[in-house]
Every structure is written in structure tokens, then in C-alpha cells.
Design a protein around this motif. Structure first.
Motif, PDB file in Angstrom:
ATOM      1  N   LEU A  99       0.827  -1.210   0.000  1.00  0.00           N
ATOM      2  CA  LEU A  99       0.000   0.000   0.000  1.00  0.00           C
ATOM      3  C   LEU A  99       0.863   1.263   0.000  1.00  0.00           C
ATOM      4  O   LEU A  99       0.529   2.257  -0.654  1.00  0.00           O
ATOM      5  CB  LEU A  99      -0.915   0.014   1.218  1.00  0.00           C
ATOM      6  N   ALA A 100       1.973   1.232   0.730  1.00  0.00           N
ATOM      7  CA  ALA A 100       2.881   2.383   0.745  1.00  0.00           C
ATOM      8  C   ALA A 100       3.450   2.631  -0.642  1.00  0.00           C
ATOM      9  O   ALA A 100       3.593   3.785  -1.074  1.00  0.00           O
ATOM     10  CB  ALA A 100       3.996   2.154   1.756  1.00  0.00           C
ATOM     11  N   ALA A 101       3.763   1.540  -1.351  1.00  0.00           N
ATOM     12  CA  ALA A 101       4.239   1.679  -2.725  1.00  0.00           C
ATOM     13  C   ALA A 101       3.150   2.288  -3.606  1.00  0.00           C
ATOM     14  O   ALA A 101       3.438   3.135  -4.473  1.00  0.00           O
ATOM     15  CB  ALA A 101       4.669   0.314  -3.276  1.00  0.00           C
ATOM     16  N   PHE A 102       1.907   1.873  -3.386  1.00  0.00           N
ATOM     17  CA  PHE A 102       0.797   2.467  -4.137  1.00  0.00           C
ATOM     18  C   PHE A 102       0.656   3.958  -3.829  1.00  0.00           C
ATOM     19  O   PHE A 102       0.413   4.764  -4.733  1.00  0.00           O
ATOM     20  CB  PHE A 102      -0.518   1.761  -3.775  1.00  0.00           C
ATOM     21  N   ARG A 103       0.819   4.332  -2.545  1.00  0.00           N
ATOM     22  CA  ARG A 103       0.620   5.722  -2.151  1.00  0.00           C
ATOM     23  C   ARG A 103       1.635   6.669  -2.798  1.00  0.00           C
ATOM     24  O   ARG A 103       1.351   7.854  -2.978  1.00  0.00           O
ATOM     25  CB  ARG A 103       0.708   5.876  -0.625  1.00  0.00           C
ATOM     26  N   VAL A 104       2.825   6.161  -3.117  1.00  0.00           N
ATOM     27  CA  VAL A 104       3.857   7.018  -3.716  1.00  0.00           C
ATOM     28  C   VAL A 104       4.061   6.687  -5.194  1.00  0.00           C
ATOM     29  O   VAL A 104       4.993   7.182  -5.817  1.00  0.00           O
ATOM     30  CB  VAL A 104       5.195   6.881  -2.954  1.00  0.00           C
ATOM     31  N   SER A 105       3.182   5.867  -5.737  1.00  0.00           N
ATOM     32  CA  SER A 105       3.308   5.455  -7.131  1.00  0.00           C
ATOM     33  C   SER A 105       3.001   6.615  -8.080  1.00  0.00           C
ATOM     34  O   SER A 105       2.178   7.486  -7.782  1.00  0.00           O
ATOM     35  CB  SER A 105       2.342   4.295  -7.415  1.00  0.00           C
ATOM     36  N   PRO A 106       3.631   6.636  -9.255  1.00  0.00           N
ATOM     37  CA  PRO A 106       3.312   7.653 -10.262  1.00  0.00           C
ATOM     38  C   PRO A 106       1.991   7.375 -10.982  1.00  0.00           C
ATOM     39  O   PRO A 106       1.530   8.203 -11.770  1.00  0.00           O
ATOM     40  CB  PRO A 106       4.498   7.571 -11.231  1.00  0.00           C
ATOM     41  N   VAL A 107       1.389   6.213 -10.709  1.00  0.00           N
ATOM     42  CA  VAL A 107       0.127   5.845 -11.353  1.00  0.00           C
ATOM     43  C   VAL A 107      -1.037   6.360 -10.503  1.00  0.00           C
ATOM     44  O   VAL A 107      -1.211   5.928  -9.358  1.00  0.00           O
ATOM     45  CB  VAL A 107       0.015   4.320 -11.531  1.00  0.00           C
ATOM     46  N   PRO A 108      -1.857   7.276 -11.014  1.00  0.00           N
ATOM     47  CA  PRO A 108      -2.950   7.864 -10.219  1.00  0.00           C
ATOM     48  C   PRO A 108      -3.923   6.829  -9.663  1.00  0.00           C
ATOM     49  O   PRO A 108      -4.405   6.972  -8.530  1.00  0.00           O
ATOM     50  CB  PRO A 108      -3.637   8.804 -11.214  1.00  0.00           C
ATOM     51  N   ALA A 109      -4.238   5.799 -10.452  1.00  0.00           N
ATOM     52  CA  ALA A 109      -5.194   4.790  -9.987  1.00  0.00           C
ATOM     53  C   ALA A 109      -4.668   4.050  -8.756  1.00  0.00           C
ATOM     54  O   ALA A 109      -5.429   3.767  -7.823  1.00  0.00           O
ATOM     55  CB  ALA A 109      -5.491   3.802 -11.116  1.00  0.00           C
ATOM     56  N   LEU A 110      -3.383   3.747  -8.744  1.00  0.00           N
ATOM     57  CA  LEU A 110      -2.795   3.064  -7.590  1.00  0.00           C
ATOM     58  C   LEU A 110      -2.766   3.981  -6.370  1.00  0.00           C
ATOM     59  O   LEU A 110      -3.039   3.543  -5.246  1.00  0.00           O
ATOM     60  CB  LEU A 110      -1.375   2.586  -7.929  1.00  0.00           C
ATOM     61  N   ARG A 111      -2.435   5.254  -6.590  1.00  0.00           N
ATOM     62  CA  ARG A 111      -2.433   6.203  -5.473  1.00  0.00           C
ATOM     63  C   ARG A 111      -3.840   6.332  -4.883  1.00  0.00           C
ATOM     64  O   ARG A 111      -4.008   6.385  -3.668  1.00  0.00           O
ATOM     65  CB  ARG A 111      -1.930   7.572  -5.933  1.00  0.00           C
ATOM     66  N   ALA A 112      -4.829   6.377  -5.742  1.00  0.00           N
ATOM     67  CA  ALA A 112      -6.212   6.495  -5.270  1.00  0.00           C
ATOM     68  C   ALA A 112      -6.624   5.249  -4.488  1.00  0.00           C
ATOM     69  O   ALA A 112      -7.273   5.351  -3.438  1.00  0.00           O
ATOM     70  CB  ALA A 112      -7.151   6.713  -6.451  1.00  0.00           C
ATOM     71  N   PHE A 113      -6.252   4.068  -4.996  1.00  0.00           N
ATOM     72  CA  PHE A 113      -6.583   2.825  -4.311  1.00  0.00           C
ATOM     73  C   PHE A 113      -5.955   2.794  -2.925  1.00  0.00           C
ATOM     74  O   PHE A 113      -6.607   2.449  -1.934  1.00  0.00           O
ATOM     75  CB  PHE A 113      -6.104   1.623  -5.127  1.00  0.00           C
ATOM     76  N   GLY A 114      -4.663   3.140  -2.841  1.00  0.00           N
ATOM     77  CA  GLY A 114      -3.985   3.149  -1.547  1.00  0.00           C
ATOM     78  C   GLY A 114      -4.595   4.140  -0.582  1.00  0.00           C
ATOM     79  O   GLY A 114      -4.753   3.850   0.614  1.00  0.00           O
ATOM     80  N   THR A 115      -4.969   5.310  -1.076  1.00  0.00           N
ATOM     81  CA  THR A 115      -5.568   6.336  -0.227  1.00  0.00           C
ATOM     82  C   THR A 115      -6.912   5.888   0.318  1.00  0.00           C
ATOM     83  O   THR A 115      -7.206   6.040   1.516  1.00  0.00           O
ATOM     84  CB  THR A 115      -5.739   7.651  -1.009  1.00  0.00           C
ATOM     85  N   VAL A 116      -7.739   5.312  -0.541  1.00  0.00           N
ATOM     86  CA  VAL A 116      -9.064   4.844  -0.105  1.00  0.00           C
ATOM     87  C   VAL A 116      -8.913   3.725   0.918  1.00  0.00           C
ATOM     88  O   VAL A 116      -9.605   3.712   1.947  1.00  0.00           O
ATOM     89  CB  VAL A 116      -9.885   4.366  -1.316  1.00  0.00           C
TER      90      VAL A 116
END
Length: 216
Positions: A38-55
Motif C-alpha cells: 500500500l505504501a508503494a501504491f501511495r507514492v506510485s506515479p500511477v494515479p489509480a494506484l495512489r487512489a486505491f492506496g488512499t481509499v
């Protein structure tokens, strides 16, 4: 104080203590795996992954753990997902703790100078390589303190599992209470067991901090 040595109480307390250790250890491992992802998703350059991690973090970090236990233990079987109560408890604790692990790791990642990532990209490394080989190893040194607080709280959070047919320390407390023993004496031994677990976890993280400080 001799409550543990009467009528097989020691075996009950010992088995419940070991169950708490097993439940906490497996939940910690699951939380570390999910939290790192999830931390990798939160700092990912991919907006969809960042959104998933944030939610994910906002939902599970702000959901009461008891409610999450109810959702997992009683909700998943309705979706034709059937496991033992112990596995459901590991899932609930792991998912809940993962959100806190994620935020601690993300804070550590943000302390790593941007130049480190830029240098890695200039060498042709992708996002995954930069994160796992450059950023996370440096971030790990800064997050051990707050991460220890997350995992020290995990055994205490596992007490909720006692209300869902898991024979851990809280379940042992309920059983001994039903046998008519003094509630204060029972709480003394249960609290001592949780204190011991917290101390051991704290020592493990202190050891890791010292090792990383020497390596630095």
C-alpha cells in the motif's frame, strides 16, 4: 496469586498465551506485506494506484476494529468464503494494522531525499527497483521507532478475537472468570502477559535500530 496452578489453569493460560503470540505474529506478517504494498501504491506515479492506496488507508484506519471483525467473521461466509475463526482473526487484524504500517512507511519514504530517486532513475532504474533497492532500505532506518508502536499495539488489539471464539488471552480471562476466580487476580496475570509481549517486541525493534545504526 496461585490461580495459574489450580485445576489445570496453567495449561489454559499457556495455550491462550501461545495462541495470542501466533495470532499476533501472523497478523504482523500480513500487515507488513500489505502495508508495504500500500505504501508503494501511495507514492506510485500511477494515479489509480495512489487512489486505491488512499481509499484503503482512509477506510480501514477509520473503521473500528470490532466492526471489522464482524465484517470479516460474519460477512465473508455470506460471500461463500469459509475459513476457521483463527484465519478470519488474522485477516481482520492484518488488514486493520496494514493501514497504519502503510502510513508509517510512507512517512519514512518522504524523508528520503528526492535526489536519491533521481539518481536511481538516471541509472535506468524503474520505479519498482528504485523503491525496493534505494528508497525503502533508507526509509527503514527512520521508521523503526514509530513502527514498533504499531506492532506493540497488535497483541492488545488481538484481545478482540476472544469475543469471536478464539482461545487467546482475553478468552482465557473469560473462562477463568466463569470459574469464579477473582477478577483482579485474573487481570493481573493477563496484563502481565501483555506487558511481557510488549517488552519483547520493543526489545526486537531496539535491536534492529542498533544494528542499522552500526551499519550506517
Amino acid at each position: 496469586m496461585g490461580i495459574l496452578f489450580e485445576d489445570g489453569n496453567f495449561a489454559l493460560f499457556r495455550d491462550s498465551f501461545l495462541q495470542t503470540v501466533e495470532l499476533s505474529a501472523l497478523s504482523a506478517l500480513l500487515a507488513l506485506l500489505i502495508g508495504t504494498l500500500l505504501a508503494a501504491f501511495r507514492v506510485s506515479p500511477v494515479p489509480a494506484l495512489r487512489a486505491f492506496g488512499t481509499v484503503w488507508v482512509n477506510v480501514f484506519r477509520n473503521t473500528p476494529l470490532t466492526l471489522l471483525f464482524f465484517a470479516v467473521v460474519f460477512g465473508l461466509p455470506r460471500l461463500d468464503v469459509h475459513y476457521s475463526s483463527f484465519v478470519f482473526a488474522v485477516l481482520a487484524l492484518g488488514i486493520y494494522t496494514a493501514s497504519f504500517v502503510c502510513e508509517v512507511l510512507r512517512a519514512g519514504i518522504n524523508t528520503v531525499p528526492l535526489g536519491q530517486a533521481e539518481a536511481a532513475r538516471s541509472l535506468g532504474m524503474g520505479f519498482g527497483q528504485t523503491l525496493t533497492l534505494i528508497v525503502l532500505p533508507q526509509a527503514a532506518r527512520t521508521v523503526l521507532g514509530p513502527m514498533s508502536s504499531v506492532f506493540i499495539a497488535l497483541p492488545r488489539n488481538s484481545a478482540i478475537a476472544g469475543a469471536f471464539s478464539i482461545s487467546e488471552l482475553y478468552g482465557a480471562q473469560q473462562t477463568l472468570n466463569e470459574r469464579g476466580y477473582s477478577i483482579l487476580t485474573i487481570f493481573f496475570w493477563v496484563a502481565l502477559a501483555y506487558l511481557f509481549l510488549s517488552a519483547v517486541i520493543g526489545l526486537i525493534f531496539r535491536f534492529l535500530e542498533n544494528r542499522l545504526a552500526v551499519a550506517r
